[in-house]
Design a protein around this motif. Structure first.
Motif, PDB file in Angstrom:
ATOM      1  N   UNK A   1       0.832  -1.200   0.000  1.00  7.41           N
ATOM      2  CA  UNK A   1       0.000   0.000   0.000  1.00  7.41           C
ATOM      3  C   UNK A   1       0.873   1.260   0.000  1.00  7.41           C
ATOM      4  N   UNK A   2       1.906   1.284   0.848  1.00  3.64           N
ATOM      5  CA  UNK A   2       2.789   2.446   0.901  1.00  3.64           C
ATOM      6  C   UNK A   2       3.521   2.649  -0.428  1.00  3.64           C
ATOM      7  N   UNK A   3       3.889   1.568  -1.101  1.00  4.66           N
ATOM      8  CA  UNK A   3       4.509   1.697  -2.423  1.00  4.66           C
ATOM      9  C   UNK A   3       3.539   2.313  -3.421  1.00  4.66           C
ATOM     10  N   UNK A   4       2.298   1.859  -3.397  1.00  9.72           N
ATOM     11  CA  UNK A   4       1.278   2.375  -4.312  1.00  9.72           C
ATOM     12  C   UNK A   4       0.985   3.854  -4.025  1.00  9.72           C
TER      13      UNK A   4
ATOM     14  N   UNK B   1       3.855  10.869  -5.928  1.00 11.89           N
ATOM     15  CA  UNK B   1       4.894  11.490  -6.752  1.00 11.89           C
ATOM     16  C   UNK B   1       4.289  12.129  -8.004  1.00 11.89           C
ATOM     17  N   UNK B   2       3.199  11.600  -8.498  1.00 14.30           N
ATOM     18  CA  UNK B   2       2.546  12.175  -9.674  1.00 14.30           C
ATOM     19  C   UNK B   2       1.719  13.411  -9.325  1.00 14.30           C
ATOM     20  N   UNK B   3       1.222  13.461  -8.088  1.00 10.73           N
ATOM     21  CA  UNK B   3       0.291  14.524  -7.711  1.00 10.73           C
ATOM     22  C   UNK B   3       0.835  15.484  -6.652  1.00 10.73           C
ATOM     23  N   UNK B   4       2.072  15.347  -6.252  1.00 14.33           N
ATOM     24  CA  UNK B   4       2.622  16.146  -5.151  1.00 14.33           C
ATOM     25  C   UNK B   4       2.509  17.648  -5.405  1.00 14.33           C
ATOM     26  N   UNK B   5       2.559  18.055  -6.647  1.00 16.74           N
ATOM     27  CA  UNK B   5       2.423  19.470  -6.970  1.00 16.74           C
ATOM     28  C   UNK B   5       1.080  20.051  -6.570  1.00 16.74           C
ATOM     29  N   UNK B   6       0.095  19.193  -6.398  1.00 17.87           N
ATOM     30  CA  UNK B   6      -1.242  19.634  -5.997  1.00 17.87           C
ATOM     31  C   UNK B   6      -1.435  19.607  -4.482  1.00 17.87           C
ATOM     32  N   UNK B   7      -0.453  19.073  -3.755  1.00 14.85           N
ATOM     33  CA  UNK B   7      -0.585  18.911  -2.308  1.00 14.85           C
ATOM     34  C   UNK B   7      -0.433  20.246  -1.589  1.00 14.85           C
ATOM     35  N   UNK B   8      -1.235  20.407  -0.550  1.00  8.85           N
ATOM     36  CA  UNK B   8      -1.121  21.550   0.353  1.00  8.85           C
ATOM     37  C   UNK B   8       0.002  21.248   1.347  1.00  8.85           C
ATOM     38  N   UNK B   9       0.503  22.276   2.042  1.00 11.84           N
ATOM     39  CA  UNK B   9       1.587  22.041   3.007  1.00 11.84           C
ATOM     40  C   UNK B   9       1.297  20.928   4.015  1.00 11.84           C
ATOM     41  N   UNK B  10       0.102  20.900   4.575  1.00 12.02           N
ATOM     42  CA  UNK B  10      -0.214  19.860   5.559  1.00 12.02           C
ATOM     43  C   UNK B  10      -0.133  18.472   4.930  1.00 12.02           C
TER      44      UNK B  10
ATOM     45  N   UNK C   1       7.371   7.567  10.031  1.00 11.07           N
ATOM     46  CA  UNK C   1       6.836   6.888  11.208  1.00 11.07           C
ATOM     47  C   UNK C   1       6.882   5.378  11.063  1.00 11.07           C
ATOM     48  N   UNK C   2       6.543   4.889   9.867  1.00  2.00           N
ATOM     49  CA  UNK C   2       6.575   3.422   9.654  1.00  2.00           C
ATOM     50  C   UNK C   2       7.900   2.982   9.053  1.00  2.00           C
ATOM     51  N   UNK C   3       8.818   3.928   8.876  1.00  2.00           N
ATOM     52  CA  UNK C   3      10.162   3.654   8.345  1.00  2.00           C
ATOM     53  C   UNK C   3      10.091   2.951   6.983  1.00  2.00           C
ATOM     54  N   UNK C   4       9.159   3.422   6.153  1.00  2.00           N
ATOM     55  CA  UNK C   4       9.012   2.842   4.813  1.00  2.00           C
ATOM     56  C   UNK C   4      10.002   3.519   3.872  1.00  2.00           C
ATOM     57  N   UNK C   5      10.841   2.760   3.261  1.00  2.00           N
ATOM     58  CA  UNK C   5      11.890   3.279   2.378  1.00  2.00           C
ATOM     59  C   UNK C   5      11.275   3.797   1.077  1.00  2.00           C
ATOM     60  N   UNK C   6      11.367   5.099   0.861  1.00  6.40           N
ATOM     61  CA  UNK C   6      10.806   5.706  -0.341  1.00  6.40           C
ATOM     62  C   UNK C   6      11.607   6.954  -0.701  1.00  6.40           C
ATOM     63  N   UNK C   7      12.883   6.771  -1.078  1.00  3.36           N
ATOM     64  CA  UNK C   7      13.729   7.947  -1.327  1.00  3.36           C
ATOM     65  C   UNK C   7      13.221   8.849  -2.448  1.00  3.36           C
ATOM     66  N   UNK C   8      12.662   8.294  -3.499  1.00  2.00           N
ATOM     67  CA  UNK C   8      12.145   9.133  -4.587  1.00  2.00           C
ATOM     68  C   UNK C   8      10.973   9.980  -4.100  1.00  2.00           C
ATOM     69  N   UNK C   9      10.139   9.404  -3.267  1.00  2.00           N
ATOM     70  CA  UNK C   9       9.028  10.154  -2.692  1.00  2.00           C
ATOM     71  C   UNK C   9       9.559  11.297  -1.829  1.00  2.00           C
ATOM     72  N   UNK C  10      10.558  11.012  -0.990  1.00  2.00           N
ATOM     73  CA  UNK C  10      11.125  12.063  -0.146  1.00  2.00           C
ATOM     74  C   UNK C  10      11.764  13.163  -0.991  1.00  2.00           C
TER      75      UNK C  10
END
Length: 171
Positions: A16-19, A25-34, A45-54
């Protein structure tokens, strides 16, 4: 935010976290600060490895940092430090915003922010000066762990703040 909900109950669901990461990553430009802050917090928090997302969240955060509230700034710094994601430009930007908004931070936000900078050894003397001044003013509002984490951060980066240490000793 699905990732936030799963992280809040500390339930790591890797597929789920991968999905969610791929969608984010496709929609981050639409995200609000929160939403940006909550996303980074959830993955840390769950220590999910996602360097591209970060990387993507960092890029968007840098563009929108002026819109971030104090808790969003401290949560973002905490998340990047927790996963040890290398993002010096992000830390520079968050430091600049934190200095401007330090008076609006709650004690935990101040403690978490300097903890994050010390954890990644990011040089930010002006940030540490400003947080020391705010901590001195708000010391009575801190829980003991917050004060301990704060002085730990100053000791770790060897930032001279005798008035802060004196105030904490008096608490």
């Amino acid at each position: 935010n699905t990732a936030w909900a799963y992280a809040t109950v500390r339930h790591d669901a890797p597929a789920l976290f991968d999905e969610v990461a791929a969608e984010t990553m496709q929609k981050a430009g639409q995200f609000k600060p929160q939403e940006l802050s909550n996303t980074a917090w959830a993955y840390a928090t769950v220590r999910h490895d996602a360097p591209a997302l970060f990387d993507e969240v960092a890029a968007e955060t840098m563009q929108k940092a002026g819109q971030f509230k104090p808790q969003e700034l401290s949560n973002t710094a905490w998340a990047y430090a927790t996963v040890r994601h290398d993002a010096p430009a992000l830390f520079d930007k968050v430091a600049a915003e934190t200095i401007q908004k330090a008076g609006q931070f709650i004690p935990q936000g101040l403690a978490n922010t300097v903890w994050a900078y010390a954890t990644v050894q990011h040089d930010a003397p002006a940030l540490f000066d400003k947080v020391a001044a705010e901590t001195i003013q708000k010391a009575g509002q801190f829980i003991p762990q917050g004060l301990a984490n704060t002085v730990w951060a100053y000791a770790t980066v060897q930032h001279d703040a005798p008035a802060l240490f004196d105030k904490v000793a008096a608490e």
